[in-house]
Motif scaffolding. Structure first.
Motif, PDB file in Angstrom:
ATOM      1  N   GLU A 129      46.478  52.104  32.415  1.00 16.22           N
ATOM      2  CA  GLU A 129      45.230  52.102  33.179  1.00 16.22           C
ATOM      3  C   GLU A 129      44.864  50.689  33.635  1.00 16.22           C
ATOM      4  N   GLU A 130      45.046  49.718  32.758  1.00 16.94           N
ATOM      5  CA  GLU A 130      44.741  48.329  33.092  1.00 16.94           C
ATOM      6  C   GLU A 130      45.697  47.803  34.167  1.00 16.94           C
ATOM      7  N   ALA A 131      46.972  48.147  34.065  1.00 18.05           N
ATOM      8  CA  ALA A 131      47.962  47.708  35.053  1.00 18.05           C
ATOM      9  C   ALA A 131      47.666  48.317  36.422  1.00 18.05           C
ATOM     10  N   LEU A 132      47.291  49.601  36.449  1.00 17.22           N
ATOM     11  CA  LEU A 132      46.964  50.242  37.720  1.00 17.22           C
ATOM     12  C   LEU A 132      45.729  49.627  38.356  1.00 17.22           C
ATOM     13  N   ALA A 133      44.729  49.305  37.549  1.00 16.36           N
ATOM     14  CA  ALA A 133      43.520  48.659  38.078  1.00 16.36           C
ATOM     15  C   ALA A 133      43.876  47.300  38.689  1.00 16.36           C
ATOM     16  N   PHE A 134      44.718  46.525  38.028  1.00 14.73           N
ATOM     17  CA  PHE A 134      45.154  45.227  38.541  1.00 14.73           C
ATOM     18  C   PHE A 134      45.896  45.388  39.870  1.00 14.73           C
ATOM     19  N   LEU A 135      46.815  46.374  39.904  1.00 18.67           N
ATOM     20  CA  LEU A 135      47.568  46.601  41.129  1.00 18.67           C
ATOM     21  C   LEU A 135      46.648  46.964  42.295  1.00 18.67           C
ATOM     22  N   ARG A 136      45.643  47.810  42.024  1.00 15.24           N
ATOM     23  CA  ARG A 136      44.709  48.194  43.084  1.00 15.24           C
ATOM     24  C   ARG A 136      43.922  46.992  43.608  1.00 15.24           C
ATOM     25  N   GLU A 137      43.528  46.110  42.705  1.00 16.09           N
ATOM     26  CA  GLU A 137      42.710  44.957  43.097  1.00 16.09           C
ATOM     27  C   GLU A 137      43.529  43.851  43.751  1.00 16.09           C
TER      28      GLU A 137
END
Length: 194
Positions: free
Chosen positions: A163-171
């Motif tokens: 979840e944290e990695a996906l949030a980083f990728l989106r940002e």
């Protein structure tokens, strides 16, 4: 020896092997690995060699009919082990392309089916140095007949959590026009993706 041949074995080629050098080479190579050729079944996409020895020169209906017949045999209670000879047979039995990449690999395209691809007999006849690669594929085939290898179990540790990695990728990454990924491997396994 013959006692170890407990799984059904099929050799698939583009067209039937010619009597003489082609059949002798395959049978000799298998016999060196303890596989009696009389215990093996053979099938081919085409019933005869097309003009010039080129699969694409055969009638499309015959190619599709042969592919359908072999696919049906593999999906029913057919052989559990296949020696796929050549690019077309690799793709037919596994869905993969690139015989140079997958040659002599032990592949499991579906449960209870193991495929060991190798070069076509036509390619070996053109380049006799490839005989050793066919011999290696036959050695792996014999090992699978005697004692099937097991798929390795893979453990994945994602740090940071998904979840944290996906949030980083989106940002950070998705607004960027170019994204690159580096995959590091070691001992045949992926160990880092960055």
């Amino acid at each position: 020896g013959e006692e170890s041949l407990q799984r059904a074995l099929l050799i698939v080629s583009d067209w039937p092997l010619r009597e003489g050098w082609e059949t002798d080479f395959i049978q000799r190579t298998l016999l060196k690995e303890g596989i009696n050729a009389s215990k093996i079944s053979y099938d081919s996409i085409l019933s005869e060699r097309p003009y010039g020895g080129l699969l694409y020169k055969a009638a499309a209906g015959e190619v599709e009919s042969g592919r359908a017949r072999i696919t049906t045999a593999l999906s029913t209670a057919g052989p559990s082990l296949v020696l796929a000879m050549g690019e077309a047979c690799l793709e037919l039995t596994t869905g993969r392309k690139g015989i140079d990449k997958w040659q002599a690999s032990v592949l499991r395209p579906q449960p209870n089916l193991t495929v060991v691809p190798t070069f076509s007999i036509e390619r070996v006849a053109q380049d006799l140095s490839l005989q050793m690669w066919v011999a290696l594929a036959c050695r792996k085939l014999a090992a699978e007949l005697k004692s099937p290898s097991q798929e390795p179990k893979y453990d994945f540790l994602l740090n940071p959590p998904l979840e944290e990695a996906l949030a980083f990728l989106r940002e950070q990454v998705l607004p960027s026009p170019v994204v690159s990924v580096d995959i590091e491997t070691g001992r045949g396994q992926i160990n880092t993706v960055g």
